[in-house]
Design a protein around this motif. Sequence first.
Motif, PDB file in Angstrom:
ATOM      1  N   ASP A   1       0.952  -0.957   0.161  1.00  0.00           N
ATOM      2  CA  ASP A   1       0.354   0.008  -0.181  1.00  0.00           C
ATOM      3  C   ASP A   1       0.865   1.504  -0.089  1.00  0.00           C
ATOM      4  O   ASP A   1       0.615   1.925  -0.703  1.00  0.00           O
ATOM      5  N   ASP A   2       2.170   1.278   0.580  1.00  0.00           N
ATOM      6  CA  ASP A   2       3.147   1.979   0.581  1.00  0.00           C
ATOM      7  C   ASP A   2       3.108   2.512   0.022  1.00  0.00           C
ATOM      8  O   ASP A   2       3.819   3.916  -0.971  1.00  0.00           O
ATOM      9  N   VAL A   3       3.595   2.074  -1.162  1.00  0.00           N
ATOM     10  CA  VAL A   3       4.811   1.391  -1.726  1.00  0.00           C
ATOM     11  C   VAL A   3       3.005   2.229  -3.707  1.00  0.00           C
ATOM     12  O   VAL A   3       3.501   2.830  -4.456  1.00  0.00           O
ATOM     13  N   ALA A   4       1.991   1.831  -3.514  1.00  0.00           N
ATOM     14  CA  ALA A   4       1.051   2.380  -4.143  1.00  0.00           C
ATOM     15  C   ALA A   4       0.731   3.519  -4.499  1.00  0.00           C
ATOM     16  O   ALA A   4       0.149   4.151  -5.040  1.00  0.00           O
ATOM     17  N   SER A   5       0.743   4.188  -2.853  1.00  0.00           N
ATOM     18  CA  SER A   5       0.769   5.146  -3.033  1.00  0.00           C
ATOM     19  C   SER A   5       1.217   6.472  -3.144  1.00  0.00           C
ATOM     20  O   SER A   5       0.889   7.670  -2.734  1.00  0.00           O
ATOM     21  N   GLU A   6       2.351   5.742  -3.845  1.00  0.00           N
ATOM     22  CA  GLU A   6       3.431   6.752  -4.362  1.00  0.00           C
ATOM     23  C   GLU A   6       3.515   7.661  -5.003  1.00  0.00           C
ATOM     24  O   GLU A   6       2.658   7.014  -6.534  1.00  0.00           O
ATOM     25  N   PRO A   7       3.388   8.462  -5.377  1.00  0.00           N
ATOM     26  CA  PRO A   7       2.462   9.828  -6.838  1.00  0.00           C
ATOM     27  C   PRO A   7       4.334   8.932  -7.930  1.00  0.00           C
ATOM     28  O   PRO A   7       5.182   8.311  -7.527  1.00  0.00           O
ATOM     29  N   ILE A   8       3.157   9.203  -9.027  1.00  0.00           N
ATOM     30  CA  ILE A   8       3.925   8.224 -10.212  1.00  0.00           C
ATOM     31  C   ILE A   8       5.193   9.110 -10.890  1.00  0.00           C
ATOM     32  O   ILE A   8       5.132  10.530 -11.008  1.00  0.00           O
ATOM     33  N   PRO A   9       6.380   9.300 -11.565  1.00  0.00           N
ATOM     34  CA  PRO A   9       7.726   9.541 -11.293  1.00  0.00           C
ATOM     35  C   PRO A   9       7.240  10.355 -12.381  1.00  0.00           C
ATOM     36  O   PRO A   9       6.032   9.843 -13.546  1.00  0.00           O
ATOM     37  N   ASP A  10       7.466  11.913 -12.620  1.00  0.00           N
ATOM     38  CA  ASP A  10       7.144  12.625 -14.055  1.00  0.00           C
ATOM     39  C   ASP A  10       8.020  12.311 -15.560  1.00  0.00           C
ATOM     40  O   ASP A  10       7.677  12.184 -16.667  1.00  0.00           O
ATOM     41  N   ALA A  11       9.206  11.749 -15.550  1.00  0.00           N
ATOM     42  CA  ALA A  11       9.148  11.070 -16.170  1.00  0.00           C
ATOM     43  C   ALA A  11       8.831   9.572 -17.153  1.00  0.00           C
ATOM     44  O   ALA A  11       8.362   9.502 -17.702  1.00  0.00           O
ATOM     45  N   LEU A  12       7.727   8.871 -15.778  1.00  0.00           N
ATOM     46  CA  LEU A  12       7.015   7.516 -16.520  1.00  0.00           C
ATOM     47  C   LEU A  12       5.943   8.805 -16.737  1.00  0.00           C
ATOM     48  O   LEU A  12       5.485   7.767 -17.975  1.00  0.00           O
ATOM     49  N   LEU A  13       5.274   9.805 -15.999  1.00  0.00           N
ATOM     50  CA  LEU A  13       4.170  10.194 -16.964  1.00  0.00           C
ATOM     51  C   LEU A  13       4.652  10.741 -18.241  1.00  0.00           C
ATOM     52  O   LEU A  13       3.591  10.721 -19.325  1.00  0.00           O
ATOM     53  N   ARG A  14       5.752  10.991 -18.477  1.00  0.00           N
ATOM     54  CA  ARG A  14       5.704  11.750 -19.930  1.00  0.00           C
ATOM     55  C   ARG A  14       5.994  10.781 -21.408  1.00  0.00           C
ATOM     56  O   ARG A  14       4.970  10.887 -22.071  1.00  0.00           O
ATOM     57  N   LEU A  15       6.565   9.632 -20.357  1.00  0.00           N
ATOM     58  CA  LEU A  15       6.633   8.392 -21.271  1.00  0.00           C
ATOM     59  C   LEU A  15       5.248   8.180 -22.146  1.00  0.00           C
ATOM     60  O   LEU A  15       4.951   8.136 -23.104  1.00  0.00           O
ATOM     61  N   ILE A  16       4.349   7.828 -20.750  1.00  0.00           N
ATOM     62  CA  ILE A  16       2.649   8.171 -21.008  1.00  0.00           C
ATOM     63  C   ILE A  16       2.453   8.562 -22.000  1.00  0.00           C
ATOM     64  O   ILE A  16       1.784   8.592 -22.995  1.00  0.00           O
ATOM     65  N   GLU A  17       1.984  10.030 -21.946  1.00  0.00           N
ATOM     66  CA  GLU A  17       2.129  10.938 -22.446  1.00  0.00           C
ATOM     67  C   GLU A  17       1.897  11.085 -24.366  1.00  0.00           C
ATOM     68  O   GLU A  17       1.822  11.318 -24.676  1.00  0.00           O
ATOM     69  N   ASP A  18       3.751  10.803 -24.074  1.00  0.00           N
ATOM     70  CA  ASP A  18       4.389  10.776 -25.424  1.00  0.00           C
ATOM     71  C   ASP A  18       3.686   9.409 -26.046  1.00  0.00           C
ATOM     72  O   ASP A  18       3.593   9.432 -27.428  1.00  0.00           O
ATOM     73  N   ASP A  19       3.721   8.471 -25.642  1.00  0.00           N
ATOM     74  CA  ASP A  19       2.529   7.100 -26.113  1.00  0.00           C
ATOM     75  C   ASP A  19       1.580   7.734 -26.620  1.00  0.00           C
ATOM     76  O   ASP A  19       0.761   6.759 -28.040  1.00  0.00           O
ATOM     77  N   ARG A  20       0.474   8.133 -25.599  1.00  0.00           N
ATOM     78  CA  ARG A  20      -1.060   8.626 -26.483  1.00  0.00           C
ATOM     79  C   ARG A  20      -1.373   9.274 -27.638  1.00  0.00           C
ATOM     80  O   ARG A  20      -1.733   9.203 -27.940  1.00  0.00           O
ATOM     81  N   SER A  21       0.322  10.336 -27.338  1.00  0.00           N
ATOM     82  CA  SER A  21       0.372  11.411 -28.619  1.00  0.00           C
ATOM     83  C   SER A  21       0.039  10.461 -29.944  1.00  0.00           C
ATOM     84  O   SER A  21      -0.016  10.933 -30.528  1.00  0.00           O
ATOM     85  N   ARG A  22       1.154   9.766 -29.673  1.00  0.00           N
ATOM     86  CA  ARG A  22       2.128   8.940 -31.336  1.00  0.00           C
ATOM     87  C   ARG A  22       0.360   7.666 -31.662  1.00  0.00           C
ATOM     88  O   ARG A  22       0.256   7.921 -32.591  1.00  0.00           O
ATOM     89  N   LYS A  23      -0.195   7.308 -30.446  1.00  0.00           N
ATOM     90  CA  LYS A  23      -1.532   6.848 -30.953  1.00  0.00           C
ATOM     91  C   LYS A  23      -2.763   7.288 -31.463  1.00  0.00           C
ATOM     92  O   LYS A  23      -3.116   6.868 -32.238  1.00  0.00           O
ATOM     93  N   ASP A  24      -2.154   8.893 -31.169  1.00  0.00           N
ATOM     94  CA  ASP A  24      -3.493   9.839 -31.150  1.00  0.00           C
ATOM     95  C   ASP A  24      -3.041  10.223 -32.855  1.00  0.00           C
ATOM     96  O   ASP A  24      -4.415  10.954 -33.425  1.00  0.00           O
ATOM     97  N   LYS A  25      -2.354  10.070 -33.401  1.00  0.00           N
ATOM     98  CA  LYS A  25      -1.665  10.767 -34.549  1.00  0.00           C
ATOM     99  C   LYS A  25      -2.422   9.579 -35.372  1.00  0.00           C
ATOM    100  O   LYS A  25      -2.572   8.529 -36.000  1.00  0.00           O
TER     101      LYS A  25
END
Length: 70
Positions: free
Chosen positions: A46-70
């Motif tokens: 539970d402690d690990v799961a409640s930690e914030p998602i690192p910014d670098a990982l969020l950027r990777l997710i957003e980049d992947d989403r934008s590629r799929k939208d094209k």
Amino acid sequence: MDSSDRNKPPQPPGGPHLKARRPKGNGVTEDAFDLWLQRGLHQLYDDVASEPIPDALLRLIEDDRSRKDK
């Protein structure tokens, strides 16, 4: 209880081979081992799961989403 005990899951009631069933309020039964496992995993992670998602990982997710939208 020392700090090393905190990282260990609790012992299963009667051992993992015990298949005692306990009815819940809605008539659904839960296996005692499943309940022990769920509580142990929550205790450990539970402690690990409640930690914030690192910014670098969020950027990777957003980049992947934008590629799929094209």
